[in-house]
Design an enzyme around this catalytic site. Structure first.
Site, mmCIF file in Angstrom:
data_model
loop_
_atom_site.group_PDB
_atom_site.id
_atom_site.type_symbol
_atom_site.label_atom_id
_atom_site.label_comp_id
_atom_site.label_asym_id
_atom_site.label_seq_id
_atom_site.Cartn_x
_atom_site.Cartn_y
_atom_site.Cartn_z
ATOM 1 N N VAL A 16 0.831 -1.206 0.000
ATOM 2 C CA VAL A 16 0.000 0.000 0.000
ATOM 3 C C VAL A 16 0.865 1.255 0.000
ATOM 4 O O VAL A 16 0.631 2.190 -0.772
ATOM 5 C CB VAL A 16 -0.950 0.005 1.212
ATOM 6 C CG1 VAL A 16 -1.773 1.293 1.243
ATOM 7 C CG2 VAL A 16 -1.875 -1.209 1.173
ATOM 8 N N LYS A 107 -6.606 -1.305 10.380
ATOM 9 C CA LYS A 107 -7.879 -1.762 10.957
ATOM 10 C C LYS A 107 -7.706 -2.279 12.379
ATOM 11 O O LYS A 107 -8.619 -2.153 13.198
ATOM 12 C CB LYS A 107 -8.497 -2.844 10.071
ATOM 13 C CG LYS A 107 -7.636 -4.062 9.826
ATOM 14 C CD LYS A 107 -8.333 -5.048 8.917
ATOM 15 C CE LYS A 107 -7.421 -6.199 8.521
ATOM 16 N NZ LYS A 107 -6.405 -5.774 7.529
ATOM 17 N N GLU A 131 -10.534 5.882 6.264
ATOM 18 C CA GLU A 131 -11.354 5.225 5.244
ATOM 19 C C GLU A 131 -10.791 3.873 4.840
ATOM 20 O O GLU A 131 -11.521 2.887 4.702
ATOM 21 C CB GLU A 131 -11.466 6.127 4.012
ATOM 22 C CG GLU A 131 -12.390 5.599 2.931
ATOM 23 C CD GLU A 131 -13.848 5.649 3.350
ATOM 24 O OE1 GLU A 131 -14.410 4.569 3.633
ATOM 25 O OE2 GLU A 131 -14.420 6.750 3.392
ATOM 26 N N GLY A 136 -11.228 -0.731 2.236
ATOM 27 C CA GLY A 136 -10.288 -0.570 1.132
ATOM 28 C C GLY A 136 -10.765 0.531 0.209
ATOM 29 O O GLY A 136 -10.847 1.695 0.579
ATOM 30 N N ILE A 138 -13.776 0.850 -1.024
ATOM 31 C CA ILE A 138 -15.198 1.167 -0.900
ATOM 32 C C ILE A 138 -15.356 2.374 0.028
ATOM 33 O O ILE A 138 -14.878 2.342 1.159
ATOM 34 C CB ILE A 138 -15.987 -0.017 -0.321
ATOM 35 C CG1 ILE A 138 -15.716 -1.294 -1.125
ATOM 36 C CG2 ILE A 138 -17.470 0.279 -0.312
ATOM 37 C CD1 ILE A 138 -16.348 -2.531 -0.521
ATOM 38 N N LYS A 207 -13.030 -4.984 11.395
ATOM 39 C CA LYS A 207 -13.735 -4.031 10.532
ATOM 40 C C LYS A 207 -15.133 -3.727 11.066
ATOM 41 O O LYS A 207 -15.585 -2.580 11.011
ATOM 42 C CB LYS A 207 -13.803 -4.585 9.111
ATOM 43 C CG LYS A 207 -12.442 -4.685 8.428
ATOM 44 C CD LYS A 207 -12.528 -5.372 7.084
ATOM 45 C CE LYS A 207 -11.168 -5.446 6.408
ATOM 46 N NZ LYS A 207 -11.220 -6.192 5.128
#
Length: 425
Positions: A16, A107, A131, A136, A138, A207
């Site tokens: 990432v 998370k 976010e 991810g 969404i 999550k």
């Protein structure tokens, strides 16, 4: 007069982090136009400076010393995409204490410590954006923060772990065992070498803790959430589920009750015409119901470097444009419903001796536990050994009653095993 650049400290340069850094370096002019200010990558914290990476970073930007990033007064925003609990929680707390804004994809930290970090950020008058920690690519948190702000969220159900969704899909379509499907997911890059967090439901629980906290404005901790993984599901369960009109999914579910909320993660049988039953592959989906907006479905890629980087950089732009929203507050008067009190339907697959009186004995257990049977199907699975397989679905009952019935049935003399137990969504 042009505004001063917004200086960014990046923690982590893996899958990432490399995507975030590449986008910041290659898209400088586009990001500056969208953010209204230049986003300047000032420092990158990594464990090994000498390691070869997919993105080229100037050597003077790299450091293995967290103090050089966290104590730099010229860094305005700390972006953390390294993952894990400690030391990342401590790093984010230090950044907030120093008056720095935070953007994180973590998370674990946000599930376990998010409310505390948000409270601290409110005290220090800085923002925490997260976010990427839930869906991810969404847009979940921003949806709650803006589009659904006028709503009272009644319930939220989600397929929110791409690995388990892929594994269950392959078990359903290909008749694979769990181990075979996990190995296939690993080969396809959808599962880690150690898949425990995914298969055991831990990732989905983290999550859901974040989503539940934001949706209901209370502090939902991972330990508050009932968790059950997919380890007990066998290929035959998919065949029976389809005969009954269901798909099997790992569901993260929470809904509002008077003064409390329920929160649970477990495999469930979902009607084939429900939107969550139709989520395929490694995709994620979140099904939200608000009192004003009604039902809302959000679907997309829930993991991976590019979707997660999209959410991280989007948060950076949002922060840079100074779209200030009220800080989250939490109502300590609302508790999580114990799993034993949750009302749900259930599916049992039971191996029994094929002889007279077995159905009556099992039916008596259900009756004594106050569990009403919805359907009762017998399959002659092992004719020569005179062993049958019973597939039972129930009407809604308390989890405690369903579990007591499960335990008592397993102890009946003609019962070989309660081979599978799934809640029906």
């Amino acid at each position: 007069m042009a505004p001063s650049p917004l200086n960014i400290g990046l923690i982590g340069l893996g899958t990432v982090g490399s995507q975030v850094a590449e986008r910041m370096l290659a898209w400088q002019s586009q990001l500056a136009r969208r953010a209204g200010v230049e986003l300047c990558l000032r420092r990158v914290l990594v464990r090994d400076i000498a390691k070869r990476r997919s993105v080229e970073i100037e050597s003077d930007l790299m450091t293995a010393d967290p103090d050089q990033l966290l104590d730099d007064p010229d860094i305005h925003v700390v972006v953390e995409v390294a993952g894990g609990d400690e030391p990342m929680r401590g790093y984010l707390e230090r950044a907030i204490q120093a008056g720095k804004h935070v953007v994180t994809a973590n998370k674990v930290v946000m599930a376990k410590h998010g409310p505390d970090l948000l409270d601290l950020a409110a005290q220090k008058n800085v923002d925490v954006y997260f976010e990427a920690a839930v869906g991810g690519g969404i847009p979940l948190i921003s949806t709650f923060r803006t589009d659904l702000q006028a709503n009272r969220i009644e319930r939220l159900s989600a397929v929110i772990n791409g690995t388990t969704n892929y594994v269950l899909g392959r078990m359903a379509a290909g008749g694979l065992s769990l181990d075979e499907a996990v190995r296939e997911a690993q080969a396809a890059g959808f599962a880690e070498a150690d898949p425990t967090d995914d298969v055991g439901g831990f990732d989905a629980t983290y999550k859901l803790a974040i989503l539940g906290s934001i949706a209901y404005e209370i502090k939902v901790r991972p330990d508050d959430i009932f968790r059950e993984g997919i380890e007990g599901i066998e290929p035959v369960d998919f065949r029976y589920a389809r005969e009954l009109g269901y798909a099997i999914k790992l569901i993260a579910h929470t809904q509002r009750h008077p003064g409390r909320i329920e929160a649970r993660v477990h495999p469930a049988m979902v009607p084939l015409d429900h939107p969550l039953a139709q989520v395929e592959g490694a995709n994620n989906a979140v099904f939200v119901e608000g009192d004003l907006v009604g039902q809302v479905l959000l679907v997309g890629q829930g993991a991976g470097g590019r979707p997660t980087a999209s959410a991280v950089v989007g948060d950076l732009i949002d922060l840079a444009r100074s779209i200030r929203r009220p800080s989250f507050s939490f109502d300590d008067r609302v508790a999580v419903v114990p799993m034993g009190e949750v009302m749900t339907r259930a599916y049992y697959r039971i191996r029994v001796d094929d002889r007279a009186g077995v159905l009556a004995a099992i039916g008596q257990v259900y009756a004594e536990e106050g569990v009403s049977i919805s359907s009762f199907i017998q399959k002659d699975a092992w004719v020569q050994e005179r062993i049958a397989e019973l597939v039972v679905t129930t009407h809604p009952s308390s989890e405690a009653s369903l579990q007591r019935a499960r335990a008592r049935i397993a102890k009946l003399e003609p019962v070989h095993a309660v081979s599978s137990f799934l809640r029906v969504f």
